[in-house]
Write an enzyme that holds these catalytic residues in place. Structure first.
Site, PDB file in Angstrom:
ATOM      1  NE  ARG A  18      -0.513  -0.173   4.964  1.00 28.85           N
ATOM      2  CZ  ARG A  18      -1.048   0.081   6.151  1.00 28.85           C
ATOM      3  NH1 ARG A  18      -2.279   0.540   6.245  1.00 28.85           N
ATOM      4  NH2 ARG A  18      -0.343  -0.124   7.257  1.00 28.85           N
ATOM      5  CB  SER A  45      -5.816   2.532   6.075  1.00 28.16           C
ATOM      6  OG  SER A  45      -6.038   2.454   7.465  1.00 28.16           O
ATOM      7  CD  GLU A  66     -17.267   2.999   1.939  1.00 26.86           C
ATOM      8  OE1 GLU A  66     -16.561   2.755   2.929  1.00 26.86           O
ATOM      9  OE2 GLU A  66     -18.508   3.195   2.004  1.00 26.86           O
ATOM     10  CG  PHE A  91     -15.212  -0.988   2.750  1.00 28.95           C
ATOM     11  CD1 PHE A  91     -16.062  -1.975   3.180  1.00 28.95           C
ATOM     12  CD2 PHE A  91     -14.339  -0.424   3.676  1.00 28.95           C
ATOM     13  CE1 PHE A  91     -16.062  -2.415   4.500  1.00 28.95           C
ATOM     14  CE2 PHE A  91     -14.325  -0.846   4.995  1.00 28.95           C
ATOM     15  CZ  PHE A  91     -15.185  -1.843   5.407  1.00 28.95           C
ATOM     16  CG  HIS A 117      -6.292  -3.092   4.717  1.00 30.88           C
ATOM     17  ND1 HIS A 117      -5.508  -2.068   4.230  1.00 30.88           N
ATOM     18  CD2 HIS A 117      -6.192  -3.031   6.063  1.00 30.88           C
ATOM     19  CE1 HIS A 117      -4.962  -1.419   5.246  1.00 30.88           C
ATOM     20  NE2 HIS A 117      -5.344  -1.975   6.364  1.00 30.88           N
ATOM     21  CG  ASP A 125      -7.907  -5.728   9.733  1.00 30.22           C
ATOM     22  OD1 ASP A 125      -7.287  -5.732  10.814  1.00 30.22           O
ATOM     23  OD2 ASP A 125      -7.962  -4.730   8.995  1.00 30.22           O
ATOM     24  NE  ARG A 175      -2.708  -4.990   8.451  1.00 37.73           N
ATOM     25  CZ  ARG A 175      -3.433  -5.475   9.457  1.00 37.73           C
ATOM     26  NH1 ARG A 175      -4.387  -4.744   9.979  1.00 37.73           N
ATOM     27  NH2 ARG A 175      -3.206  -6.680   9.926  1.00 37.73           N
TER      28      ARG A 175
END
Length: 296
Positions: A18, A45, A66, A91, A117, A125, A175
């Site tokens: 990322r 993030s 979003e 998302f 992610h 997560d 991530r």
């Protein structure tokens, strides 16, 4: 174990992919004034903070909205802007599939959907965020380009390449800190697979984080007298079918490796290519019809 193996590629540093996106976006913004950034309340993030700081008039924090972000991005392309949207992969795809299908893919808008992610390496997560269906969802959309780079350097290069690519695109990254093993000055060609290691007994087609695991697997197989060819499939769509067929014609069998459901993923695309042109045995490394779970 990796340190005792005779690896064809090595690394001195680990970094999250990322961050490759974040640094690539900043450089893209400096090179092209039409590049704009949109984020759904996840600037840190998605590593978009540097772009926001340097180009505040070209950055849009849309909040936890979003679907609205995708609509805004589609609209911005009408006046020649090149929008890069940023949020978690779950998302970026599952939550806004309708908006992507109608406003971006169907309309063939020049929107870059950038997603962090993704996959099992998200670990802690858990299943709700470890989306394992995104590559399949995106590759099924007409007009959509789908890219899944393997390390920091390749993610940065892919981000920069998307500035000049005209049309809808999905860029997937992650991530965790991951080995940086590809060159910083690499030329990223969308739709062109990269043969990283020559072999003659079996081909390993890998994408994303699993390209590094394929490099490790090649060294382990070599110790057992098996010559494996490793090909980095960073572009899921358009798929480099020529590279796939050329390699399997030589090795006679293949393995696909991905952080994704077996249904709809890279392995599925390779299987379609082989069955139509050069039937050959294919083993799959991926997730077999189940959700992820929380854990390191």
């Amino acid at each position: 174990m990796e340190k005792t193996l005779d690896l064809k590629y090595t690394y001195t540093e680990k970094k999250d992919t990322r961050s490759g996106f974040g640094d690539g976006l900043l450089e893209a913004g400096r090179k092209n004034p039409n590049v704009v950034g949109l984020c759904a309340d996840l600037i840190g993030s998605l590593k978009m903070g540097a772009f926001q700081k340097e180009f505040p008039d070209r950055f849009f924090q849309v909040g936890i909205a979003e679907a609205n972000m995708i609509g805004l991005a589609a609209g911005m392309t009408i006046n020649g802007k090149i929008p890069f949207t940023g949020t978690f992969a779950n998302f970026s795809t599952g939550r806004v599939y309708d908006q992507i299908r109608q406003s971006v893919a169907y309309s063939d808008k020049n929107v870059k959907i950038c997603a962090s992610h993704a996959g099992l390496t998200l670990g802690e997560d858990g299943a709700t965020h470890q989306i394992l269906e995104d590559l399949g969802m995106m590759k099924m959309l007409p007009h959509m380009t789908v890219i899944n780079p393997c390390d920091y350097n390749q993610t940065k290069a892919a981000t920069l390449a998307l500035v000049d690519h005209v049309g809808p695109a999905y860029l997937r990254f992650g991530r965790p800190s991951w080995p940086i093993f590809t060159p910083a000055d690499q030329k990223f060609e969308i739709g062109k697979a990269w043969k990283m290691i020559e072999g003659k007994d079996v081909t390993i087609f890998a994408t994303g984080h699993l390209v590094w695991e394929a490099v490790v697997a090649e060294a382990m197989l070599r110790e057992e007298g098996i010559s494996a060819e490793v090909i980095n499939i960073h572009t899921i769509k358009p798929l480099d079918t020529e590279a796939i067929l050329e390699s399997v014609a030589k090795t006679g069998c293949a393995v696909s490796a991905e952080e994704h459901q077996l249904n709809g993923g890279l392995g599925d695309s390779i299987a379609q290519t082989l069955i139509s042109n050069h039937p050959a045995p294919l083993e799959y490394v991926g997730v077999n019809d189940s959700f992820g779970e929380s854990g390191t």
